[in-house]
Write an enzyme that holds these catalytic residues in place. Structure first.
Site, PDB file in Angstrom:
ATOM      1  N   HIS A 163      42.021  51.577  46.634  1.00 56.35           N
ATOM      2  CA  HIS A 163      40.427  51.610  47.030  1.00 56.35           C
ATOM      3  C   HIS A 163      40.342  52.819  47.920  1.00 56.35           C
ATOM      4  CE1 HIS A 163      36.546  50.354  48.315  1.00 56.35           C
ATOM      5  NE2 HIS A 163      36.656  49.519  47.354  1.00 56.35           N
ATOM      6  N   ASP A 196      38.959  43.686  41.779  1.00 56.37           N
ATOM      7  CA  ASP A 196      39.042  43.463  40.316  1.00 56.37           C
ATOM      8  C   ASP A 196      40.261  42.969  39.767  1.00 56.37           C
ATOM      9  OD1 ASP A 196      36.839  44.456  39.638  1.00 56.37           O
ATOM     10  OD2 ASP A 196      37.213  46.613  40.192  1.00 56.37           O
TER      11      ASP A 196
END
Ligand code: CMC
Length: 428
Positions: free
Chosen positions: A307, A364
């Site tokens: 991320h 996700d």
């Protein structure tokens, strides 16, 4: 005395103000830099650039903290509902019971979409990707609700645009799904709350009464809450920048949907399940796929990992992983890819490549396994992310308008050809 930063350029010293946020984050304010020095800054990918001062969402990537309007995501995911969180993000505070009821009521009054919109649904090939359909259909809504086109709306008009946007989005998303199956659409029912209504339009049938399992309603609420905002990410920044030119709410949200679609952003949830399925078909050898992800000559990345901001656990991933176990157990589903996902995570978290780069599972990584257990096909996953992110986009858009932010327009450093004289085509 207020802190400043000093910048020395061409033997001159410039004092730049330092801004401090309520959570102690510090920024050097360069808004007058070009006027004062003739220089601009260069920050490709905006890794160090704050684009706005925002009071909506706080995240601390080093410590894995996420809060909406000051409320920790863990508490909201456990105790709140999606619509309550939408209210919180958009209007800044948790609603009283009365205000929540009024918000629900207003939303339920606008769930229908103009009947002529159905012609658009009919025009898409049945196998076209739902995200392409969604961004087109949301943009098309502006044609049916032209009052939203007014650049400067009164507070009441702005609020009506917000209500319509949220209310109609659930109908549009579920109708995309119904059309993909070749099934007749199901109309909204005002007796249901927002999430139940969405599930009813998605999984209901015209031929028989379908009762939506409360486990599914709870899981959907949790997933939508966890996706509801994430400060200045790619799609939220897109929504703000499009809105900054006074584009209407539908056009701004449609642009956000397009930004979300990419596999490096929201499209990762579809890519994760496709990756896990591939690993399963390949015999489930997680070490082999971890090695592929580390190989710089192989374009493969471990989807659902890493991320831009989190350099520690993504707090959303922690909640979703636990929810995944609970929900699959409650629904009596045994999904082999869940075991593959857990194994991948275990191996990656011990591997120096992932440890050194601080790559952890993101939101996700496990969400697709839940969506699938709830009955959604893979290509609907990113659309569900969009449905969840909608209140965040709207809150960001509204804040940008309320702050009267100027049109978003970055600078560049030109590195192309300098002056050339036009050459006639015959002489090139
Ligand atoms: N698998 C393998 N290597 C990775 C991965 C990954 N998933 N993610 C980052 N790296 C490596 C990357 O190759 C680079 O290595 P090196 O320093 O040797 O060149 C290093 O880690 C830093 O990566 P980066 O691409 O510079 O980091 P970024 O902040 O620009 O990108 C990211 C963040 C999310 C785009 C990236 O981690 C990624 O592509 N992840 C997979 C896609 C994904 O899961 N996206 C969903 C993001 S969370 C949901 C959302 O907000 O949309």
């Amino acid at each position: 005395m207020a802190q400043t930063a000093q910048l020395i350029l061409d033997d001159k010293t410039f004092e730049l103000p330092v801004i401090e946020g309520t959570e102690g984050e510090k920024a050097i304010d360069i808004s007058k830099l070009r006027d004062q020095t003739g220089y601009v800054t260069l920050d490709i990918g905006y890794k160090n650039t704050g684009a706005t001062k925002s009071a909506i969402t706080f995240l601390d990537g080093e410590q894995g903290i996420l809060k909406y309007r000051g409320y920790p995501i863990e508490q909201l995911a456990e105790k709140s509902s999606f619509i309550e969180v939408a209210y919180l993000l958009i209007y800044g505070e948790l609603p009283t019971e009365e205000k929540l009821k009024a918000f629900q009521y207003e939303l339920s009054r606008h769930t229908l979409v103009h009947e002529d919109m159905k012609k658009f649904f009919d025009g898409f090939p049945s196998k076209s990707h739902p995200m392409g359909q969604l961004s087109s259909l949301v943009s098309a809504l502006s044609a049916f609700y032209p009052e939203s086109l007014k650049p400067s709306q009164t507070n009441e008009e702005l609020n009506q645009s917000i209500i319509k946007m949220i209310a109609k989005m659930a109908t549009v998303v579920s109708w995309i799904y119904k059309k993909s199956l070749g099934h007749p659409v199901i109309y909204p029912q005002n007796k249901y709350d927002y999430v139940t209504n969405f599930l009813h339009m998605t999984f209901g049938q015209r031929t028989e009464e379908v009762t939506i399992d409360p486990v599914v309603i709870d899981a959907m609420n949790k997933l939508l809450i966890l996706h509801a905002d994430h400060e200045q990410n790619c799609s939220a920044s897109t929504v703000r920048i499009v809105g900054s030119s006074d584009s209407n709410i539908y056009a701004s949200v449609s642009a956000g949907i397009s930004a979300l679609w990419g596999p490096l952003h929201g499209g990762a949830n579809q890519a994760v399940i496709e990756m896990l399925e591939k690993i399963k078909e390949d015999g489930g050898d997680t070490d082999k796929w971890i090695a592929k992800a580390k190989d710089k000559n192989d374009p493969f990345r471990l989807m659902g990992f890493g991320h831009r901001v989190y350099k520690n656990f993504d707090p959303r991933a922690k909640i979703i992983k636990k929810a995944c176990d609970d929900i699959l157990e409650k629904l009596g589903i045994n999904d082999e890819v869940l075991e593959i996902a857990k194994k991948l995570e275990e191996v990656a978290l011990k591997d120096p490549y992932f440890v050194e780069r601080k790559l952890y599972p993101n939101v996700d990584f496990y969400s697709g396994i839940i969506y699938r257990a709830l009955g959604f096909p893979t290509d609907m996953f990113t659309v569900l992310f969009a449905l969840g992110r909608l209140p965040g986009w709207i809150a960001q858009w509204k804040e940008m308008k309320e702050n009267k932010e100027p049109i978003g327009r970055p600078r560049q450093i030109y590195v192309g050809a300098t002056s050339k004289d036009y050459v006639e085509i015959a002489n090139r």
